[in-house]
Design a protein around this motif. Structure first.
Motif, PDB file in Angstrom:
ATOM      1  N   GLY A  66      28.638  -7.505  39.594  1.00 50.70           N
ATOM      2  CA  GLY A  66      29.212  -7.445  38.245  1.00 50.70           C
ATOM      3  C   GLY A  66      28.275  -6.779  37.253  1.00 50.70           C
ATOM      4  O   GLY A  66      27.118  -7.186  37.121  1.00 50.70           O
TER       5      GLY A  66
ATOM      6  N   GLY B 150      28.694  -6.353  33.776  1.00 57.12           N
ATOM      7  CA  GLY B 150      28.945  -6.620  32.361  1.00 57.12           C
ATOM      8  C   GLY B 150      27.658  -7.131  31.725  1.00 57.12           C
ATOM      9  O   GLY B 150      26.564  -6.988  32.307  1.00 57.12           O
ATOM     10  N   ALA B 151      27.776  -7.737  30.547  1.00 59.74           N
ATOM     11  CA  ALA B 151      26.600  -8.252  29.838  1.00 59.74           C
ATOM     12  C   ALA B 151      25.785  -9.186  30.732  1.00 59.74           C
ATOM     13  O   ALA B 151      24.552  -9.079  30.809  1.00 59.74           O
ATOM     14  N   THR B 152      26.480 -10.079  31.442  1.00 59.87           N
ATOM     15  CA  THR B 152      25.776 -11.097  32.237  1.00 59.87           C
ATOM     16  C   THR B 152      25.016 -10.449  33.393  1.00 59.87           C
ATOM     17  O   THR B 152      23.803 -10.668  33.550  1.00 59.87           O
TER      18      THR B 152
ATOM     19  N   GLU C 103      28.723  -2.741  40.484  1.00 59.73           N
ATOM     20  CA  GLU C 103      29.836  -2.898  39.548  1.00 59.73           C
ATOM     21  C   GLU C 103      31.062  -2.201  40.122  1.00 59.73           C
ATOM     22  O   GLU C 103      30.995  -1.029  40.491  1.00 59.73           O
ATOM     23  N   LYS C 104      32.179  -2.921  40.173  1.00 58.06           N
ATOM     24  CA  LYS C 104      33.392  -2.394  40.819  1.00 58.06           C
ATOM     25  C   LYS C 104      33.987  -1.199  40.054  1.00 58.06           C
ATOM     26  O   LYS C 104      34.455  -0.247  40.656  1.00 58.06           O
TER      27      LYS C 104
ATOM     28  N   THR D  77      35.176  -7.557  30.002  1.00 61.07           N
ATOM     29  CA  THR D  77      35.111  -8.177  28.669  1.00 61.07           C
ATOM     30  C   THR D  77      34.012  -7.565  27.806  1.00 61.07           C
ATOM     31  O   THR D  77      34.141  -7.512  26.576  1.00 61.07           O
ATOM     32  N   SER D  78      32.946  -7.086  28.423  1.00 64.20           N
ATOM     33  CA  SER D  78      31.763  -6.696  27.658  1.00 64.20           C
ATOM     34  C   SER D  78      31.918  -5.445  26.795  1.00 64.20           C
ATOM     35  O   SER D  78      30.999  -5.101  26.058  1.00 64.20           O
TER      36      SER D  78
ATOM     37  N   THR E 189      33.893  -8.661  19.563  1.00 64.63           N
ATOM     38  CA  THR E 189      33.956  -8.423  18.103  1.00 64.63           C
ATOM     39  C   THR E 189      32.724  -7.651  17.626  1.00 64.63           C
ATOM     40  O   THR E 189      32.619  -7.331  16.457  1.00 64.63           O
TER      41      THR E 189
ATOM     42  N   LEU F  94      29.564  -8.647  17.486  1.00 66.57           N
ATOM     43  CA  LEU F  94      28.630  -9.439  16.687  1.00 66.57           C
ATOM     44  C   LEU F  94      27.547 -10.040  17.564  1.00 66.57           C
ATOM     45  O   LEU F  94      27.838 -10.587  18.633  1.00 66.57           O
TER      46      LEU F  94
ATOM     47  N   VAL G  46      32.408  -5.096  45.427  1.00 64.75           N
ATOM     48  CA  VAL G  46      32.044  -6.026  46.497  1.00 64.75           C
ATOM     49  C   VAL G  46      33.332  -6.572  47.098  1.00 64.75           C
ATOM     50  O   VAL G  46      34.208  -7.073  46.396  1.00 64.75           O
TER      51      VAL G  46
ATOM     52  N   ARG H 141      38.144 -13.782  27.588  1.00 62.98           N
ATOM     53  CA  ARG H 141      36.911 -14.583  27.631  1.00 62.98           C
ATOM     54  C   ARG H 141      36.811 -15.299  28.977  1.00 62.98           C
ATOM     55  O   ARG H 141      37.786 -15.951  29.387  1.00 62.98           O
TER      56      ARG H 141
ATOM     57  N   GLY I  74      29.290 -18.328  28.466  1.00 63.97           N
ATOM     58  CA  GLY I  74      28.273 -17.668  27.643  1.00 63.97           C
ATOM     59  C   GLY I  74      28.867 -16.654  26.685  1.00 63.97           C
ATOM     60  O   GLY I  74      30.088 -16.565  26.514  1.00 63.97           O
TER      61      GLY I  74
ATOM     62  N   TRP J 148      27.917 -12.549  24.679  1.00 60.30           N
ATOM     63  CA  TRP J 148      27.067 -11.350  24.709  1.00 60.30           C
ATOM     64  C   TRP J 148      25.700 -11.717  24.105  1.00 60.30           C
ATOM     65  O   TRP J 148      24.641 -11.388  24.660  1.00 60.30           O
ATOM     66  N   THR J 149      25.740 -12.395  22.962  1.00 58.59           N
ATOM     67  CA  THR J 149      24.510 -12.697  22.219  1.00 58.59           C
ATOM     68  C   THR J 149      23.467 -13.403  23.081  1.00 58.59           C
ATOM     69  O   THR J 149      22.265 -13.183  22.917  1.00 58.59           O
TER      70      THR J 149
ATOM     71  N   ASN K 263      37.227 -16.686  18.595  1.00 61.33           N
ATOM     72  CA  ASN K 263      35.962 -16.029  18.881  1.00 61.33           C
ATOM     73  C   ASN K 263      34.968 -16.952  19.530  1.00 61.33           C
ATOM     74  O   ASN K 263      33.914 -17.278  19.134  1.00 61.33           O
TER      75      ASN K 263
HETATM   76  C1  LIG Z   1      37.882 -11.036  22.072  1.00 66.07           C
HETATM   77  C2  LIG Z   1      36.447 -11.357  22.374  1.00 66.07           C
HETATM   78  C3  LIG Z   1      35.491 -11.254  21.376  1.00 66.07           C
HETATM   79  C4  LIG Z   1      34.159 -11.547  21.658  1.00 66.07           C
HETATM   80  N1  LIG Z   1      33.232 -11.352  20.684  1.00 66.07           N
HETATM   81  C5  LIG Z   1      31.943 -11.625  20.926  1.00 66.07           C
HETATM   82  C6  LIG Z   1      30.968 -11.355  19.946  1.00 66.07           C
HETATM   83  O1  LIG Z   1      31.265 -10.815  18.890  1.00 66.07           O
HETATM   84  N2  LIG Z   1      29.686 -11.678  20.230  1.00 66.07           N
HETATM   85  C7  LIG Z   1      29.325 -12.262  21.411  1.00 66.07           C
HETATM   86  O2  LIG Z   1      28.152 -12.571  21.561  1.00 66.07           O
HETATM   87  N3  LIG Z   1      30.218 -12.471  22.397  1.00 66.07           N
HETATM   88  C8  LIG Z   1      31.511 -12.157  22.180  1.00 66.07           C
HETATM   89  N4  LIG Z   1      32.438 -12.339  23.171  1.00 66.07           N
HETATM   90  C9  LIG Z   1      32.002 -12.864  24.476  1.00 66.07           C
HETATM   91  C10 LIG Z   1      31.405 -11.758  25.365  1.00 66.07           C
HETATM   92  O3  LIG Z   1      32.077 -10.538  25.200  1.00 66.07           O
HETATM   93  C11 LIG Z   1      31.463 -12.201  26.830  1.00 66.07           C
HETATM   94  O4  LIG Z   1      30.873 -13.471  26.950  1.00 66.07           O
HETATM   95  C12 LIG Z   1      30.718 -11.246  27.763  1.00 66.07           C
HETATM   96  O5  LIG Z   1      31.079  -9.916  27.528  1.00 66.07           O
HETATM   97  C13 LIG Z   1      31.022 -11.604  29.213  1.00 66.07           C
HETATM   98  O6  LIG Z   1      30.310 -10.722  30.038  1.00 66.07           O
HETATM   99  P1  LIG Z   1      30.357 -10.846  31.620  1.00 66.07           P
HETATM  100  O7  LIG Z   1      29.357  -9.905  32.154  1.00 66.07           O
HETATM  101  O8  LIG Z   1      30.225 -12.270  32.011  1.00 66.07           O
HETATM  102  O9  LIG Z   1      31.829 -10.398  32.017  1.00 66.07           O
HETATM  103  P2  LIG Z   1      32.423  -8.912  32.139  1.00 66.07           P
HETATM  104  O10 LIG Z   1      32.006  -8.073  31.025  1.00 66.07           O
HETATM  105  O11 LIG Z   1      33.898  -9.051  32.342  1.00 66.07           O
HETATM  106  O12 LIG Z   1      31.737  -8.344  33.441  1.00 66.07           O
HETATM  107  C14 LIG Z   1      32.121  -8.696  34.740  1.00 66.07           C
HETATM  108  C15 LIG Z   1      32.106  -7.442  35.575  1.00 66.07           C
HETATM  109  O13 LIG Z   1      32.264  -7.767  36.961  1.00 66.07           O
HETATM  110  C16 LIG Z   1      32.927  -6.681  37.563  1.00 66.07           C
HETATM  111  N5  LIG Z   1      33.509  -7.093  38.853  1.00 66.07           N
HETATM  112  C17 LIG Z   1      34.584  -7.876  39.066  1.00 66.07           C
HETATM  113  N6  LIG Z   1      34.807  -8.001  40.386  1.00 66.07           N
HETATM  114  C18 LIG Z   1      33.855  -7.284  41.024  1.00 66.07           C
HETATM  115  C19 LIG Z   1      33.564  -7.026  42.399  1.00 66.07           C
HETATM  116  N7  LIG Z   1      34.317  -7.524  43.387  1.00 66.07           N
HETATM  117  N8  LIG Z   1      32.511  -6.228  42.694  1.00 66.07           N
HETATM  118  C20 LIG Z   1      31.719  -5.711  41.718  1.00 66.07           C
HETATM  119  N9  LIG Z   1      31.957  -5.922  40.395  1.00 66.07           N
HETATM  120  C21 LIG Z   1      33.014  -6.709  40.059  1.00 66.07           C
HETATM  121  C22 LIG Z   1      34.002  -6.313  36.534  1.00 66.07           C
HETATM  122  O14 LIG Z   1      34.505  -5.003  36.735  1.00 66.07           O
HETATM  123  C23 LIG Z   1      33.238  -6.478  35.228  1.00 66.07           C
HETATM  124  O15 LIG Z   1      32.696  -5.265  34.748  1.00 66.07           O
HETATM  125  C24 LIG Z   1      33.788 -12.012  22.938  1.00 66.07           C
HETATM  126  C25 LIG Z   1      34.745 -12.104  23.949  1.00 66.07           C
HETATM  127  C26 LIG Z   1      36.064 -11.755  23.673  1.00 66.07           C
HETATM  128  C27 LIG Z   1      37.072 -11.795  24.767  1.00 66.07           C
END
Ligand SMILES: Cc1cc2nc3c(=O)[nH]c(=O)nc-3n(C[C@H](O)[C@H](O)[C@H](O)COP(=O)(O)OP(=O)(O)OC[C@H]3O[C@@H](n4cnc5c(N)ncnc54)[C@H](O)[C@@H]3O)c2cc1C
Length: 533
Positions: A22, A24-26, A45-46, A53-54, A58, A60, A188, A334, A366, A368-369, A533
């Motif tokens: 994955g 994204g931010a995490t 990353e797929k 989500t990342s 918003t 912030l 994956v 989210r 969690g 982004w912050t 949010n």
């Molecule tokens: C509307 C909204 C507003 C928000 N606003 C804020 C904000 O202002 N400030 C803040 O701090 N947080 C905010 N957040 C929260 C923040 O955006 C999320 O917590 C964060 O982006 C989550 O990141 P992630 O990496 O966990 O998930 P994701 O960004 O979804 O990353 C997961 C990744 O895994 C990949 N993946 C999936 N399956 C596979 C596989 N089989 N093989 C390889 N890769 C795979 C996906 O393609 C994806 O890119 C907001 C969330 C939302 C929905």
């Protein structure tokens, strides 16, 4: 950062210490932490980095005034600390954003004012500036388009603002700078096991279909809303880890704000939080909090969500935007830690780490912050599992790729930080690269060339949705720019007419969902009250 080189490196390493699923931010935060500790690291990353989500937040970097209202002191303290660290380590990507909370009821000024003094105090030396009580005239000077009727005053406070997908790319580059292998379009499809313990992953290159068996001492599932799919690869009977909640944003021209100060509505009549934030010379307004049953990589805003945001922003603005003036609509899901609550807004935004019987490590929830702290926490477990617990976390003071001490946020291309000088060199070699990709978009051709050459930009959608933010700023203009961007990319990547046609079709099928829906007849259909949010 070049995809071909990353894949060659991937194929040459027999066993990694840490494999992250994955991007994204995490996942990207974990890759930076792992690689900077000195672990042999791979991230897969797929789709594209931040495709999920990342790239849909918003924008912030915040402690979360709302969580303070809910009494989640631990989350606010942690997020405020992380806000300060990120501003310090990536000053080219995080700016100080001032917000006004307008007050229309007699008790609001002291209620929110005291709350924000606590917020300032909790940020301590990492604060971005003190909050202030404002009278009516001062409030209107900062937010001239606020509805004046009944306005009593306001509170000014500060939080951080960023470009989410750009930070994601810079995190990928930071990880690569520290020798990690990071690959997009590498999905994956299975887990490898030895003695009933996870010892690697089976992955497929989605560009050419090639398969890889990648060995690793620890495997981390950081797939956000898709976490349950990976958990099921480990154990088909695994309990669900995630609840999904959709949030949407509407984008308008900046004339509906008339200033650089954002507006925060802490509690609308329906009990939600609503932000109107200036971003790349537009404003983004949102968000909603709608429980949804399943995950999708391209979630679509519902008509009633659009109507909800429109109804509420109309209550607070003097000059109201119409449906025809919506430039773009984007939706994100989210990845909330599963809870028994039926109201997704009430589910904690804390993160959660679990380790399965076969030692698959999953991190969910969690914000982004807090991505850096999430990475530090999960890596403490992963290095132990990998037998490398002598390796310590280095990210508290680690500069993010492109770090530049002084930054002028009004300067074009400021968000590239120290890479801007490389883009300037491209323009020096070919002056046509200084031309805009579209008269209504703030992006130049050199950014596309740079993205293809250095940022693993593989598709027109990568270029227009995440390397630039064209699709989020103005969906119609982004669609109009797709043919010329496709041609530029094809030239750079050595692709032909068929690739160009396919790319434009693919982009259009995604981009059509960002176009504003004209006047949905939904007046009075407000969603159930929740906070967002
Ligand atoms: C509307 C909204 C507003 C928000 N606003 C804020 C904000 O202002 N400030 C803040 O701090 N947080 C905010 N957040 C929260 C923040 O955006 C999320 O917590 C964060 O982006 C989550 O990141 P992630 O990496 O966990 O998930 P994701 O960004 O979804 O990353 C997961 C990744 O895994 C990949 N993946 C999936 N399956 C596979 C596989 N089989 N093989 C390889 N890769 C795979 C996906 O393609 C994806 O890119 C907001 C969330 C939302 C929905």
């Amino acid at each position: 950062m070049n995809r071909k080189e990353q894949i060659e490196k991937l194929a040459s390493i027999k066993e990694f210490d840490i494999c992250i699923i994955g991007g994204g931010a995490t996942g990207l935060g974990i890759a930076v932490d792992a690689a900077s500790r000195g672990c042999k690291t791979v991230l897969l990353e797929k789709y594209d980095f931040a495709k999920g989500t990342s790239s849909r937040s918003t924008k912030l970097v915040h402690g979360g005034v709302r969580y303070l209202q809910q009494g989640n002191i631990k989350l606010v303290m942690e997020a405020l600390k992380e806000r300060g660290l990120l501003k310090k380590n990536a000053p080219h990507l995080v700016k100080n954003q001032s917000f006004v909370i307008p007050n229309y009821k007699w008790w609001e000024n002291s209620f929110y004012g005291i709350g924000l003094k606590v917020y300032d105090w909790m940020a301590g030396s990492l604060g971005l500036g003190p909050s202030q009580f404002l009278n009516k005239e001062e409030t209107l000077a900062l937010a001239p388009n606020l509805d004046q009727d009944g306005l009593r005053g306001g509170i000014l406070y500060h939080d951080g603002q960023f470009d989410d997908a750009r930070l994601a790319i810079h995190l990928a580059m930071t990880a690569a700078d520290h020798d990690a292998v990071v690959v997009n379009y590498m999905g994956v499809e299975g887990l490898m096991k030895a003695n009933e313990k996870v010892c690697g992953v089976l992955a497929k290159d989605l560009v050419n279909g090639k398969q890889f068996a990648i060995k690793a001492k620890a495997v981390i599932n950081a797939t956000g809303i898709f976490s349950d799919d990976i958990a099921k690869m480990d154990d088909p009977n695994a309990e669900p880890l995630i609840s999904h909640s959709q949030g949407i944003h509407l984008v308008f021209d900046k004339e509906f704000l008339l200033s650089d100060t954002a507006i925060m509505i802490p509690r609308t009549d329906d009990g939600r939080v609503l932000f109107a934030v200036p971003w790349h010379n537009k404003i983004i307004v949102g968000t909603t909090d709608t429980p949804v049953a399943s995950a999708s990589e391209e979630p679509i805003a519902r008509k009633e969500e659009i109507a909800f945001v429109m109804q509420h922003i109309h209550r607070y603005l003097k000059k109201d935007p119409s449906y025809d003036e919506i430039r773009s609509v984007f939706a994100g899901l989210r990845p909330l830690v599963k809870s028994n609550s039926k109201i997704t807004a009430a589910i904690s935004r804390d993160h959660h780490i679990s380790v399965s019987d076969s030692e698959l490590i999953s991190i969910t929830g969690g914000k982004w912050t807090t991505y850096r702290k999430m990475a530090e926490d999960v890596m403490e477990i992963a290095v132990y599992k990998a037998g490398m617990d002598e390796k310590e976390c280095k990210t508290r003071n680690l500069h993010i790729h492109g770090y530049k001490e002084t930054n002028n946020y009004n300067e074009p291309l400021y968000y590239y930080g120290s890479d801007k000088s490389e883009i300037d060199k491209l323009i020096k070699a070919d002056a046509s690269l200084a031309e805009l990709i579209h008269p209504l978009l703030p992006y130049i051709k050199a950014e596309i060339t740079w993205a293809v050459q250095n940022e693993m930009c593989m598709t027109v959608e990568d270029a227009l949705a995440r390397r630039t933010r064209a699709l989020l700023l103005d969906a119609k203009a982004a669609i109009e720019s797709a043919p010329s961007v496709a041609k530029m990319m094809a030239k750079e990547m050595g692709k032909g007419e068929q690739w160009i046609t396919q790319q434009i079709d693919n982009f259009n099928s995604v981009a059509k969902n960002y176009l504003p829906t004209s006047n949905p007849d939904l007046s009075g259909q407000a969603l159930k009250p929740q906070t967002s949010n």
